[in-house]
Design a protein around this motif. Structure first.
Motif, PDB file in Angstrom:
ATOM      1  N   ASP A 159       9.766  36.260  67.008  1.00 21.40           N
ATOM      2  CA  ASP A 159       9.231  37.545  67.443  1.00 21.40           C
ATOM      3  C   ASP A 159       9.196  37.677  68.964  1.00 21.40           C
ATOM      4  O   ASP A 159       9.018  38.772  69.482  1.00 21.40           O
ATOM      5  CB  ASP A 159       7.820  37.741  66.876  1.00 21.40           C
ATOM      6  N   HIS A 160       9.343  36.559  69.663  1.00 19.28           N
ATOM      7  CA  HIS A 160       9.318  36.595  71.130  1.00 19.28           C
ATOM      8  C   HIS A 160      10.703  36.715  71.759  1.00 19.28           C
ATOM      9  O   HIS A 160      10.799  37.016  72.943  1.00 19.28           O
ATOM     10  CB  HIS A 160       8.670  35.310  71.674  1.00 19.28           C
ATOM     11  N   ILE A 161      11.761  36.481  70.964  1.00 18.62           N
ATOM     12  CA  ILE A 161      13.083  36.388  71.596  1.00 18.62           C
ATOM     13  C   ILE A 161      13.581  37.725  72.136  1.00 18.62           C
ATOM     14  O   ILE A 161      14.489  37.746  72.959  1.00 18.62           O
ATOM     15  CB  ILE A 161      14.123  35.811  70.624  1.00 18.62           C
ATOM     16  N   ARG A 162      12.990  38.837  71.694  1.00 13.93           N
ATOM     17  CA  ARG A 162      13.428  40.122  72.244  1.00 13.93           C
ATOM     18  C   ARG A 162      13.094  40.241  73.723  1.00 13.93           C
ATOM     19  O   ARG A 162      13.580  41.151  74.389  1.00 13.93           O
ATOM     20  CB  ARG A 162      12.805  41.270  71.454  1.00 13.93           C
ATOM     21  N   MET A 163      12.265  39.335  74.233  1.00 11.32           N
ATOM     22  CA  MET A 163      11.974  39.350  75.663  1.00 11.32           C
ATOM     23  C   MET A 163      12.976  38.500  76.462  1.00 11.32           C
ATOM     24  O   MET A 163      12.812  38.317  77.662  1.00 11.32           O
ATOM     25  CB  MET A 163      10.554  38.841  75.920  1.00 11.32           C
ATOM     26  N   TYR A 164      14.016  37.995  75.780  1.00  8.33           N
ATOM     27  CA  TYR A 164      15.026  37.177  76.454  1.00  8.33           C
ATOM     28  C   TYR A 164      16.428  37.750  76.287  1.00  8.33           C
ATOM     29  O   TYR A 164      17.423  37.024  76.348  1.00  8.33           O
ATOM     30  CB  TYR A 164      14.974  35.743  75.902  1.00  8.33           C
TER      31      TYR A 164
ATOM     32  N   ILE B 290      30.446  41.176  63.548  1.00 10.70           N
ATOM     33  CA  ILE B 290      29.114  40.608  63.353  1.00 10.70           C
ATOM     34  C   ILE B 290      29.085  39.171  63.844  1.00 10.70           C
ATOM     35  O   ILE B 290      29.959  38.364  63.510  1.00 10.70           O
ATOM     36  CB  ILE B 290      28.700  40.673  61.874  1.00 10.70           C
ATOM     37  N   GLU B 291      28.062  38.870  64.621  1.00  6.44           N
ATOM     38  CA  GLU B 291      27.811  37.527  65.112  1.00  6.44           C
ATOM     39  C   GLU B 291      26.453  37.074  64.599  1.00  6.44           C
ATOM     40  O   GLU B 291      25.481  37.837  64.643  1.00  6.44           O
ATOM     41  CB  GLU B 291      27.825  37.502  66.646  1.00  6.44           C
ATOM     42  N   VAL B 292      26.349  35.835  64.107  1.00  2.00           N
ATOM     43  CA  VAL B 292      25.076  35.288  63.639  1.00  2.00           C
ATOM     44  C   VAL B 292      24.755  34.053  64.469  1.00  2.00           C
ATOM     45  O   VAL B 292      25.560  33.117  64.550  1.00  2.00           O
ATOM     46  CB  VAL B 292      25.122  34.919  62.142  1.00  2.00           C
ATOM     47  N   LYS B 293      23.595  34.049  65.093  1.00  2.00           N
ATOM     48  CA  LYS B 293      23.147  32.932  65.929  1.00  2.00           C
ATOM     49  C   LYS B 293      21.741  32.508  65.522  1.00  2.00           C
ATOM     50  O   LYS B 293      20.973  33.296  64.970  1.00  2.00           O
ATOM     51  CB  LYS B 293      23.143  33.329  67.413  1.00  2.00           C
ATOM     52  N   SER B 294      21.398  31.262  65.818  1.00  2.00           N
ATOM     53  CA  SER B 294      20.050  30.756  65.578  1.00  2.00           C
ATOM     54  C   SER B 294      19.402  30.406  66.909  1.00  2.00           C
ATOM     55  O   SER B 294      20.095  30.002  67.857  1.00  2.00           O
ATOM     56  CB  SER B 294      20.097  29.517  64.680  1.00  2.00           C
ATOM     57  N   VAL B 295      18.086  30.544  66.973  1.00  2.00           N
ATOM     58  CA  VAL B 295      17.378  30.254  68.222  1.00  2.00           C
ATOM     59  C   VAL B 295      17.540  28.792  68.629  1.00  2.00           C
ATOM     60  O   VAL B 295      17.490  28.455  69.818  1.00  2.00           O
ATOM     61  CB  VAL B 295      15.880  30.613  68.109  1.00  2.00           C
ATOM     62  N   HIS B 296      17.760  27.902  67.651  1.00  2.00           N
ATOM     63  CA  HIS B 296      17.893  26.485  67.993  1.00  2.00           C
ATOM     64  C   HIS B 296      19.212  26.183  68.705  1.00  2.00           C
ATOM     65  O   HIS B 296      19.398  25.093  69.239  1.00  2.00           O
ATOM     66  CB  HIS B 296      17.753  25.616  66.740  1.00  2.00           C
ATOM     67  N   GLN B 297      20.137  27.160  68.713  1.00  2.00           N
ATOM     68  CA  GLN B 297      21.405  26.973  69.399  1.00  2.00           C
ATOM     69  C   GLN B 297      21.314  27.277  70.897  1.00  2.00           C
ATOM     70  O   GLN B 297      22.285  27.105  71.621  1.00  2.00           O
ATOM     71  CB  GLN B 297      22.482  27.861  68.749  1.00  2.00           C
ATOM     72  N   PHE B 298      20.149  27.733  71.348  1.00  2.00           N
ATOM     73  CA  PHE B 298      19.942  28.058  72.764  1.00  2.00           C
ATOM     74  C   PHE B 298      18.969  27.039  73.351  1.00  2.00           C
ATOM     75  O   PHE B 298      17.754  27.219  73.293  1.00  2.00           O
ATOM     76  CB  PHE B 298      19.408  29.485  72.918  1.00  2.00           C
TER      77      PHE B 298
ATOM     78  N   SER C  99      15.839  38.508  62.870  1.00  2.00           N
ATOM     79  CA  SER C  99      15.194  38.546  61.553  1.00  2.00           C
ATOM     80  C   SER C  99      15.398  37.234  60.807  1.00  2.00           C
ATOM     81  O   SER C  99      16.414  36.550  60.986  1.00  2.00           O
ATOM     82  CB  SER C  99      15.783  39.695  60.724  1.00  2.00           C
ATOM     83  N   ASP C 100      14.431  36.908  59.944  1.00  2.00           N
ATOM     84  CA  ASP C 100      14.581  35.794  59.007  1.00  2.00           C
ATOM     85  C   ASP C 100      14.620  36.312  57.569  1.00  2.00           C
ATOM     86  O   ASP C 100      14.478  35.545  56.624  1.00  2.00           O
ATOM     87  CB  ASP C 100      13.454  34.777  59.174  1.00  2.00           C
ATOM     88  N   ASN C 101      14.820  37.618  57.406  1.00  2.00           N
ATOM     89  CA  ASN C 101      14.901  38.257  56.099  1.00  2.00           C
ATOM     90  C   ASN C 101      16.349  38.707  55.879  1.00  2.00           C
ATOM     91  O   ASN C 101      16.797  39.697  56.456  1.00  2.00           O
ATOM     92  CB  ASN C 101      13.944  39.448  56.032  1.00  2.00           C
ATOM     93  N   ILE C 102      17.085  37.976  55.057  1.00  2.00           N
ATOM     94  CA  ILE C 102      18.518  38.232  54.868  1.00  2.00           C
ATOM     95  C   ILE C 102      18.755  39.609  54.264  1.00  2.00           C
ATOM     96  O   ILE C 102      19.644  40.352  54.712  1.00  2.00           O
ATOM     97  CB  ILE C 102      19.141  37.140  53.976  1.00  2.00           C
TER      98      ILE C 102
ATOM     99  N   VAL D 229      23.217  39.188  65.345  1.00  2.00           N
ATOM    100  CA  VAL D 229      22.086  38.851  64.471  1.00  2.00           C
ATOM    101  C   VAL D 229      21.556  37.490  64.890  1.00  2.00           C
ATOM    102  O   VAL D 229      22.293  36.501  64.906  1.00  2.00           O
ATOM    103  CB  VAL D 229      22.515  38.819  62.996  1.00  2.00           C
ATOM    104  N   ILE D 230      20.263  37.447  65.224  1.00  2.00           N
ATOM    105  CA  ILE D 230      19.616  36.199  65.648  1.00  2.00           C
ATOM    106  C   ILE D 230      18.545  35.846  64.620  1.00  2.00           C
ATOM    107  O   ILE D 230      17.723  36.691  64.249  1.00  2.00           O
ATOM    108  CB  ILE D 230      18.984  36.346  67.041  1.00  2.00           C
ATOM    109  N   THR D 231      18.544  34.623  64.162  1.00  2.00           N
ATOM    110  CA  THR D 231      17.581  34.195  63.158  1.00  2.00           C
ATOM    111  C   THR D 231      17.021  32.826  63.540  1.00  2.00           C
ATOM    112  O   THR D 231      17.339  32.289  64.604  1.00  2.00           O
ATOM    113  CB  THR D 231      18.229  34.159  61.758  1.00  2.00           C
ATOM    114  N   ASP D 232      16.179  32.256  62.672  1.00  2.00           N
ATOM    115  CA  ASP D 232      15.615  30.939  62.967  1.00  2.00           C
ATOM    116  C   ASP D 232      16.431  29.851  62.281  1.00  2.00           C
ATOM    117  O   ASP D 232      17.382  30.124  61.530  1.00  2.00           O
ATOM    118  CB  ASP D 232      14.145  30.870  62.555  1.00  2.00           C
TER     119      ASP D 232
END
Length: 531
Positions: free
Chosen positions: A328-333, A264-272, A213-216, A240-243
């Protein structure tokens, strides 16, 4: 010969002329009616009286006052039986014929129509229209009103679509303030989770939830409601994965507002880094001109004549800008994000958890990959039932060859994923294959969004779970059974009317807002959820 009548008239005596002897005596029997005959007579009269009463009332109401006895009797006993025609019935029959005739004809071009019903009645009286002219004008007025209502409904859906894509200023304020806090407050940057708990992030004995999500604010409600509803909150792990743009604010929120005892873990897609290497998803997102066409072109500014609002709504939904985002695509990974986990539960950011979800880990998926509810099998009649024909272009030869248009769909929002079976079936590779095929077809195989390619990817790998786990459509309509809503494990505000925007349904919003801490300084300073 003489005749003598007895005083009671019960006998007659015939005697000789001199009256010396009687020649004959005749007894007259008293009149006698049997009880059976009397009963039958009463029964017949009882049956006929209401009939005559009703017919008499009908004739009276129709204004039949002056008629011959036979004429009135004919009206009461039936015009067809006595050969008497009923003028009122003949008028109705003639009107039916005229309406049938007008129904098959086109309305004359340039026909002037009155603006209101009272004006229509006045015009009829003034111009003394015949029955056919009356029927033509009436049909034209009804068609005009139907067209106006249809256009208003489509306009309402279009405005809801645009309203749903706008970030409310309170939520935008929250993100900005938390991002600023991340840069100025060391506590907002503290490691999540603490170093001593890092090993639990890959411990399969815990209940692992994934939220993208990108909605805090929405993410906070999902996590809070899940932990509060859990019978073993100390065993809950949230990933929790966000942008990139939301990461600092999201991290600040959960660092400053820990939801103990959950992890709770918070990650961003740019970290992968691996996500960006030769990924077809980025090619799909890169088709900006097609995205602009679908999101801002003629599809949303108008609709085909005769198109119903429900059909138009289904076209608008996948054209939301969020459907062209990487998030919205990361749930496929999921297997790549969590290589050491065997099972996870994926939650959408527009859900609320009302019941302990730990039993989901006990469901035997039977070798299937995705445990989900099917949209057409629930008990709530208001949930929008979707089938493959609602998402795919069956005029495309590959789609027509591969899919059944009447096949039932399943829902994202709460899904149990067996990551071991996922890896074994190479689900992600199948997803990439279909994305590539759609790209090669100029993106004409399905509507925009990640659900259609997921539907085709997971075909044959779905394990249906009980619909009571997951109630849908709270963002589409407000007729959901509230009693069933209270009993559901997960309620899903999928649709336009999200609870955090003004067009949300007021009586459904409290299910969501009760998990917001209104005393929180960031919530108060951004005036979130205030009237």
């Amino acid at each position: 010969m003489q005749l003598h009548f007895s005083p009671s008239m019960s006998s007659i005596t015939i005697s000789s002329s001199n009256g010396l002897f009687d020649l004959m005596r005749i007894k007259i029997a008293a009149p006698h009616i049997s009880y059976r005959t009397l009963f039958h007579a009463i029964l017949i009269v009882t049956f006929l009286l209401p009939f005559f009463f009703i017919l008499t009332a009908v004739v009276t109401l129709e204004g039949v006052k002056n008629c011959s006895s036979f004429d009135c009797l004919g009206r009461r006993l039936g015009p067809k039986f006595l050969g008497k025609a009923d003028d009122s019935m003949r008028l109705v029959t003639d009107l039916h014929k005229i309406l049938d005739q007008v129904n098959t004809e086109e309305i004359p071009a340039g026909l002037e129509l009155p603006e209101s019903f009272s004006e229509f009645v006045s015009e009829m009286k003034t111009n003394q229209y015949d029955a056919k002219t009356f029927a033509v004008k009436l049909k034209a007025m009804i068609e005009k009103l139907e067209e106006e209502v249809r256009e208003l409904k489509l306009a309402e859906l279009k405005y809801k679509h645009f309203a749903a894509t706008i970030i409310p200023k309170g939520i935008h304020c929250l993100s900005l303030r938390l991002t600023n806090e991340y840069s100025s407050n060391a506590h907002a940057r503290k490691q999540l989770p603490p170093p001593e708990l890092l090993t639990l992030l890959s411990d399969n004995s815990y209940f692992h939830f994934v939220l993208a999500s990108d909605n805090i604010l929405a993410a906070s409600v999902v996590v809070t409601s899940t932990v509060r509803s859990s019978s073993k909150p100390e065993k809950v792990v949230f990933h929790v994965i966000t942008d990139k743009k939301t990461y600092a604010g999201m991290h600040s929120w959960f660092a400053l507002n820990p939801i103990s005892p959950a992890i709770i873990e918070v990650k961003s897609v740019h970290q992968f880094d691996w996500l960006a290497r030769e990924n077809v998803v980025f090619e799909v997102i890169g088709k900006r001109h097609i995205m602009r066409y679908y999101n801002h072109g003629s599809h949303t500014t108008g609709a085909n004549r005769g198109e119903i609002s429900r059909s138009f709504a289904s076209k608008l939904q996948p054209r939301s800008p969020k459907y062209i985002l990487l998030l919205d695509h990361i749930r496929m990974y999921l297997p790549e994000f969590f290589p050491n986990l065997d099972k996870v539960v994926l939650l959408a950011d527009d859900v609320v958890i009302q019941r302990d979800l730990s039993p989901l880990w006990e469901i035997n998926l039977g070798g299937k990959v995705n445990g989900a509810i099917e949209t057409c099998n629930g008990k709530d009649a208001w949930v929008m039932c979707k089938r493959f024909k609602n998402y795919f272009n069956f005029s495309h030869p590959l789609i027509a060859k591969s899919l059944n248009p009447d096949e039932n769909t399943w829902a994202y929002g709460m899904n149990v994923f067996d990551l071991h079976a996922w890896r074994k079936m190479s689900i992600t590779d199948i997803y990439h294959y279909w994305l590539r095929e759609n790209l090669n077809s100029n993106m004409t195989m399905w509507k925009l969004g990640t659900l259609p390619p997921a539907l085709i990817t997971f075909r044959g790998h779905i394990h249906p779970i009980d619909p009571s786990w997951h109630i849908l459509s709270l963002g589409y309509q407000n007729n959901t059974d509230l009693e069933r809503l209270q009993q559901a494990a997960v309620i899903h505000y999928n649709g336009y009317s999200k609870p955090w925007i003004e067009i949300g349904f007021n009586h459904l919003r409290p299910f969501w807002t009760k998990y917001i801490n209104s005393s929180n300084n960031f919530i108060r300073n951004c005036h979130i959820m205030e009237p």
